[in-house]
Design a protein around this motif. Structure first.
Motif, PDB file in Angstrom:
ATOM      1  N   LEU A 107       0.912  -1.272  -0.192  1.00 16.40           N
ATOM      2  CA  LEU A 107      -0.114  -0.006   0.126  1.00 16.40           C
ATOM      3  C   LEU A 107       1.093   1.125   0.058  1.00 16.40           C
ATOM      4  O   LEU A 107       0.410   2.139  -0.737  1.00 16.40           O
ATOM      5  CB  LEU A 107      -0.972  -0.006   1.420  1.00 16.40           C
ATOM      6  CG  LEU A 107      -2.170  -0.764   1.332  1.00 16.40           C
ATOM      7  CD1 LEU A 107      -2.937  -0.725   2.582  1.00 16.40           C
ATOM      8  CD2 LEU A 107      -2.856  -0.703  -0.045  1.00 16.40           C
ATOM      9  N   GLY A 108       1.944   1.187   0.860  1.00 17.18           N
ATOM     10  CA  GLY A 108       2.775   2.265   0.869  1.00 17.18           C
ATOM     11  C   GLY A 108       3.630   2.690  -0.653  1.00 17.18           C
ATOM     12  O   GLY A 108       3.758   3.637  -1.009  1.00 17.18           O
ATOM     13  N   ALA A 109       3.790   1.571  -1.422  1.00 17.70           N
ATOM     14  CA  ALA A 109       4.338   1.835  -2.744  1.00 17.70           C
ATOM     15  C   ALA A 109       3.189   2.317  -3.739  1.00 17.70           C
ATOM     16  O   ALA A 109       3.550   3.243  -4.592  1.00 17.70           O
ATOM     17  CB  ALA A 109       4.521   0.189  -3.082  1.00 17.70           C
ATOM     18  N   LEU A 110       2.011   1.655  -3.487  1.00 17.10           N
ATOM     19  CA  LEU A 110       0.898   2.331  -4.234  1.00 17.10           C
ATOM     20  C   LEU A 110       0.810   3.897  -3.911  1.00 17.10           C
ATOM     21  O   LEU A 110       0.582   4.646  -4.936  1.00 17.10           O
ATOM     22  CB  LEU A 110      -0.401   1.481  -4.089  1.00 17.10           C
ATOM     23  CG  LEU A 110      -0.584   0.543  -4.875  1.00 17.10           C
ATOM     24  CD1 LEU A 110      -1.901  -0.323  -4.434  1.00 17.10           C
ATOM     25  CD2 LEU A 110      -1.058   1.090  -6.409  1.00 17.10           C
ATOM     26  N   ASN A 111       0.606   4.186  -2.868  1.00 21.86           N
ATOM     27  CA  ASN A 111       0.795   5.624  -2.408  1.00 21.86           C
ATOM     28  C   ASN A 111       1.612   6.362  -3.000  1.00 21.86           C
ATOM     29  O   ASN A 111       1.349   7.713  -3.488  1.00 21.86           O
ATOM     30  CB  ASN A 111       0.747   5.546  -0.846  1.00 21.86           C
ATOM     31  CG  ASN A 111      -0.435   5.288  -0.081  1.00 21.86           C
ATOM     32  OD1 ASN A 111      -1.707   5.359  -0.819  1.00 21.86           O
ATOM     33  ND2 ASN A 111      -0.674   5.285   1.293  1.00 21.86           N
ATOM     34  N   THR A 174       4.704   4.950   3.050  1.00 24.76           N
ATOM     35  CA  THR A 174       4.448   6.023   1.890  1.00 24.76           C
ATOM     36  C   THR A 174       5.812   6.784   1.785  1.00 24.76           C
ATOM     37  O   THR A 174       6.036   7.311   0.721  1.00 24.76           O
ATOM     38  CB  THR A 174       3.232   6.732   2.297  1.00 24.76           C
ATOM     39  OG1 THR A 174       2.141   5.841   2.567  1.00 24.76           O
ATOM     40  CG2 THR A 174       2.837   7.857   1.264  1.00 24.76           C
ATOM     41  N   LEU A 175       6.126   7.425   2.871  1.00 22.72           N
ATOM     42  CA  LEU A 175       7.103   8.177   2.910  1.00 22.72           C
ATOM     43  C   LEU A 175       8.617   7.711   2.038  1.00 22.72           C
ATOM     44  O   LEU A 175       8.976   8.296   1.171  1.00 22.72           O
ATOM     45  CB  LEU A 175       7.596   8.611   4.295  1.00 22.72           C
ATOM     46  CG  LEU A 175       8.802   9.581   4.457  1.00 22.72           C
ATOM     47  CD1 LEU A 175       8.714  10.924   3.725  1.00 22.72           C
ATOM     48  CD2 LEU A 175       9.454   9.597   5.863  1.00 22.72           C
ATOM     49  N   PHE A 176       8.885   6.189   2.470  1.00 24.24           N
ATOM     50  CA  PHE A 176       9.738   5.651   1.739  1.00 24.24           C
ATOM     51  C   PHE A 176       9.829   5.695   0.367  1.00 24.24           C
ATOM     52  O   PHE A 176      10.635   6.174  -0.401  1.00 24.24           O
ATOM     53  CB  PHE A 176      10.045   4.314   2.149  1.00 24.24           C
ATOM     54  CG  PHE A 176      10.626   4.367   4.029  1.00 24.24           C
ATOM     55  CD1 PHE A 176      11.289   5.283   4.253  1.00 24.24           C
ATOM     56  CD2 PHE A 176      10.332   3.155   4.635  1.00 24.24           C
ATOM     57  CE1 PHE A 176      11.579   5.422   5.850  1.00 24.24           C
ATOM     58  CE2 PHE A 176      10.749   3.002   6.115  1.00 24.24           C
ATOM     59  CZ  PHE A 176      11.247   4.139   6.276  1.00 24.24           C
ATOM     60  N   PHE A 177       8.625   5.044  -0.071  1.00 21.34           N
ATOM     61  CA  PHE A 177       8.142   5.088  -1.564  1.00 21.34           C
ATOM     62  C   PHE A 177       8.058   6.254  -2.463  1.00 21.34           C
ATOM     63  O   PHE A 177       8.498   6.369  -3.341  1.00 21.34           O
ATOM     64  CB  PHE A 177       7.178   4.146  -1.848  1.00 21.34           C
ATOM     65  CG  PHE A 177       7.219   2.588  -1.758  1.00 21.34           C
ATOM     66  CD1 PHE A 177       8.210   1.957  -2.496  1.00 21.34           C
ATOM     67  CD2 PHE A 177       7.037   1.859  -0.247  1.00 21.34           C
ATOM     68  CE1 PHE A 177       8.568   0.595  -2.443  1.00 21.34           C
ATOM     69  CE2 PHE A 177       7.433   0.494  -0.192  1.00 21.34           C
ATOM     70  CZ  PHE A 177       8.099  -0.102  -1.140  1.00 21.34           C
ATOM     71  N   ARG A 178       7.590   7.276  -1.852  1.00 22.14           N
ATOM     72  CA  ARG A 178       7.253   8.480  -2.200  1.00 22.14           C
ATOM     73  C   ARG A 178       8.718   9.088  -2.620  1.00 22.14           C
ATOM     74  O   ARG A 178       8.921   9.478  -3.527  1.00 22.14           O
ATOM     75  CB  ARG A 178       6.597   9.442  -1.385  1.00 22.14           C
ATOM     76  CG  ARG A 178       5.992  10.608  -2.038  1.00 22.14           C
ATOM     77  CD  ARG A 178       6.906  11.861  -1.459  1.00 22.14           C
ATOM     78  NE  ARG A 178       6.613  13.054  -1.735  1.00 22.14           N
ATOM     79  CZ  ARG A 178       7.482  14.283  -1.763  1.00 22.14           C
ATOM     80  NH1 ARG A 178       8.686  14.115  -1.215  1.00 22.14           N
ATOM     81  NH2 ARG A 178       7.095  15.302  -2.174  1.00 22.14           N
ATOM     82  N   ASN A 179       9.722   9.075  -1.531  1.00 19.18           N
ATOM     83  CA  ASN A 179      10.900   9.637  -1.761  1.00 19.18           C
ATOM     84  C   ASN A 179      11.809   8.790  -2.909  1.00 19.18           C
ATOM     85  O   ASN A 179      12.591   9.595  -3.554  1.00 19.18           O
ATOM     86  CB  ASN A 179      11.626   9.800  -0.511  1.00 19.18           C
ATOM     87  CG  ASN A 179      11.241  10.890   0.372  1.00 19.18           C
ATOM     88  OD1 ASN A 179      10.156  11.734  -0.045  1.00 19.18           O
ATOM     89  ND2 ASN A 179      11.587  11.004   1.534  1.00 19.18           N
TER      90      ASN A 179
END
Lengths: 297, 369
Positions: A107-111, A174-179
């Motif tokens: 879900l974090g990756a998708l976000n 989310t933070l990790f993947f967004r960055n």
């Protein structure tokens, strides 16, 4: 990959420099000792018999190595009134951690993907709000979450814990993947769109395989957080559904009978080993992924 | 099958910033149109509007007669080559090339045939199992081309595809792109800031500046008959000499450079002079391409020649030609002479100008007179 032993920079030489280096290594050795002594004491104690522990110094090596304490910690130690060892609780932790890590990571990756590559009005505000979740102290949400779990019929169960950990892990994942995704070239996305792929086609076909480094970092982080969590475990589960951290606490705090330090130590190591294992295995993947997938320019 | 493209008063805003300011352009099927202009002129944005990678603010885009204003990129029957190549780093060369066909569920046999044909054509068939990271810049460029070609689209879009290559490879790939276009006959829109690429590749060039198209014409017309100072200055390397000065009517039409105290007066060619009704003393800009200024007496005599003498300021050999920089009234000019005619700096030099090729522009509006 060729490895060089030093950076090749010319260093000062002479007696002064040698002394400084000697001092540097002495300080480093001291810090190593400082970090390693507790581990040594734990391992050594867990391999001793109770008599030896009572007789000798806690810094001495075991005279006779015995794995009895490990066996007892695994399947005979008393957790509260039940004396089956840590084993069932380790499985509880596995059943909780694996799905929670998997769900929160995907879900974090998708976000992160949606927030960076399918920009929509207000994306930055939404990201800021999600990020805010990373700064909420967990004590604050104990009561509302307990009520929510009760309403959902998940109170006191492993699935309930999975939900809690997924929700509170999302801020970080989310933070990790967004960055990570913010550094992925938009050109690749555009090429994929011209190639006819849609939102999920690009996600699974192109973007997710590229994000192995981010996946590994997130999995290590999430696994460590969730496996080591005590607060949610003790607050939202009862008895048989306790995770291993709570069970460990109960083993060590059992007030009846003799204090079995060797069993306590073995139990503590058992509870801590999986995170170490994930770090080593995933870390190895991480390094391999970095050197194999390296694309310059 | 090639398809034409038509743009009707296309506009694009990014926030309050108007990047494309009402562009009309008709591209015939099979044409190779190059959009050229300085960075920030909107050429890449215009290409993205054709591709559907940006949404129109207003106006219409037609591809093959179909209005595609709201059609997503995948349904526009286009293929695109990007400046950064935009290869999928985790896929092999083969998977990179077949990805578009996979998403379109094209039968495997057809995919294999297409891969074979185009990878052979582009000489990348040896690298099919490699990842993009293991390829050189030129090979990646070829893979990016292959990925566009296998799709067999109606229109090819190129976004500065050669600007990341070194000079030698760029010339090689330029020729190859031209060959491919001649062979496939597909419509192509090509964005570049390199005027030589534009000249060599295009059947027609659209010179863009600040969200407008200044001139659309075939390369020769753009070079020989620029409509204004911008187009004249953008095309050509070294650029056209632009001398500020005044028109002088004195038993004929002459051009007197500003700030010149030596009394050099360029006689305007008779055919040109007959056309020009501007009054005596009007401020104009005289455009002289460097190759129209050469060492006196080195070319066959022709009409409208004018000889004058100036000291050489700087000599710049390029190999086939030598550039000589000199001054008229404080303005630097460049002449293109044969290497054997060059003189060392400081020595006087007799220049000859072909005034028949000179262009006059209005100093105020920049438009051709």
């Amino acid at each position: 990959m060729r490895r060089r032993r030093t950076s090749g920079i010319v260093r000062p030489s002479g007696p002064g420099a040698v002394m400084l280096r000697g001092l540097l290594f002495a300080v480093l050795a001291l810090f190593c000792l400082y970090y390693l002594v507790p581990l040594f004491v734990m391992v050594a104690t867990s391999l001793k018999s109770l008599e030896e522990i009572r007789a000798g110094s806690f810094l001495s090596l075991p005279r006779e190595i015995t794995f009895d304490a490990w066996g007892k910690a695994w399947n005979a130690a008393c957790v509260g009134v039940r004396c089956d060892g840590l084993e069932p609780y380790v499985w509880n932790s596995v059943l909780m951690t694996v799905p929670a890590v998997a769900i929160s990571t995907i879900l974090g990756a998708l976000n992160g993907y949606a927030l960076t590559k399918w920009r929509f009005p207000g994306a930055d505000i939404i990201f800021a709000l999600i990020l805010f979740g990373a700064f909420i102290p967990f004590q604050v949400i104990l009561l509302p979450m307990a009520r929510t779990l009760g309403q959902l019929g998940l109170a006191g169960s492993v699935p309930g814990l999975i939900l809690v950990h997924t929700v509170y892990g999302l801020a970080f994942t989310t933070l990790f993947f967004r960055n990570f995704f913010i550094g992925v070239s938009d050109g690749i996305l555009q090429a994929a769109k011209v190639d006819g792929a849609g939102f999920f086609g690009i996600f699974f076909g192109i973007v997710l395989p590229m994000s192995l480094p981010a996946i590994v970092v997130t999995v290590i982080w999430q696994f460590t957080q969730i496996w080591n969590d005590f607060l949610f475990g003790v607050a939202f589960t009862v008895g048989d559904s306790n995770p291993v951290t709570v069970a460990l606490n109960n083993v060590v705090n059992t007030s009846t009978g003799v204090k079995e330090y060797n069993v306590d130590m073995a139990a503590a190591i058992i509870a801590g080993l999986p995170t170490l294992l994930v770090y080593v295995v995933a870390g190895a993947y991480f390094v391999r992924g970095l050197s194999a997938g390296a694309v310059k320019g | 099958m090639a398809a034409g493209i038509r743009l009707e008063s296309v506009r694009k805003f990014f926030g309050a910033n108007e990047v494309i300011k009402g562009i009309d352009l008709e591209i015939e099927p099979g044409e190779f149109v190059v959009l050229v202009g300085p960075s920030g002129c909107g050429k890449s944005t215009l290409l993205n509007l054709i591709a559907g990678l940006e949404t129109l603010s207003s106006g219409h885009v037609f591809i093959g007669g179909q209005k595609v204003d709201t059609t997503p990129p995948r349904d526009r029957d286009i293929a695109m080559v990007f400046q950064s190549y935009a290869l999928y780093p985790t896929k092999t060369v083969r998977q990179n090339i077949t990805f578009g066909m996979e998403t379109r569920r094209i039968p495997k046999a057809h995919q294999d045939a297409a891969v074979e044909e185009f990878t052979h054509l582009l000489q990348i068939d040896r690298f099919l199992q490699r990842k993009p990271g293991q390829l050189s810049g030129g090979q990646r460029q070829r893979v990016a081309m292959g990925r566009a070609l296998v799709r067999n689209p109606a229109v090819f879009l190129f976004d500065e595809p050669l600007s990341n290559l070194d000079a030698k490879l760029r010339i090689e790939m330029r020729t190859e792109i031209k060959k491919l276009h001649q062979r496939l006959g597909k419509t192509a829109v090509y964005v570049t800031h390199d005027q030589i690429e534009a000249m060599t590749l295009a059947t027609r060039i659209a010179v863009m500046d600040n969200g407008h198209i200044r001139q659309v014409a075939d390369p020769a017309t753009i070079y020989e008959n620029p409509v204004d100072l911008f187009v004249a200055g953008f095309m050509g390397s070294p650029p056209m000499n632009m001398i500020r000065g005044r028109l002088v009517r004195d038993g004929g039409l002459f051009f007197a450079p500003l700030g010149d105290r030596d009394g050099v007066r360029f006689p305007i060619a008779a055919a040109e002079a007959a056309r020009i009704g501007a009054p005596d003393g009007q401020e104009v800009v005289l455009g002289l391409r460097p190759e129209t200024i050469f060492a006196a007496g080195t070319e066959l005599p022709g009409p409208d020649r004018f000889v004058f003498e100036r000291p050489v300021a700087v000599v710049e050999p390029t190999g086939p030609d030598t550039m000589i920089v000199f001054e008229i009234g404080g303005q630097d000019l460049i002449a293109r002479v044969r290497p054997e005619d060059a003189h060392p700096p400081g020595t006087p030099f007799r220049f000859e100008v072909d005034m028949g090729k000179a262009k006059l522009f209005d100093a105020g509006t920049g438009l051709r007179i």
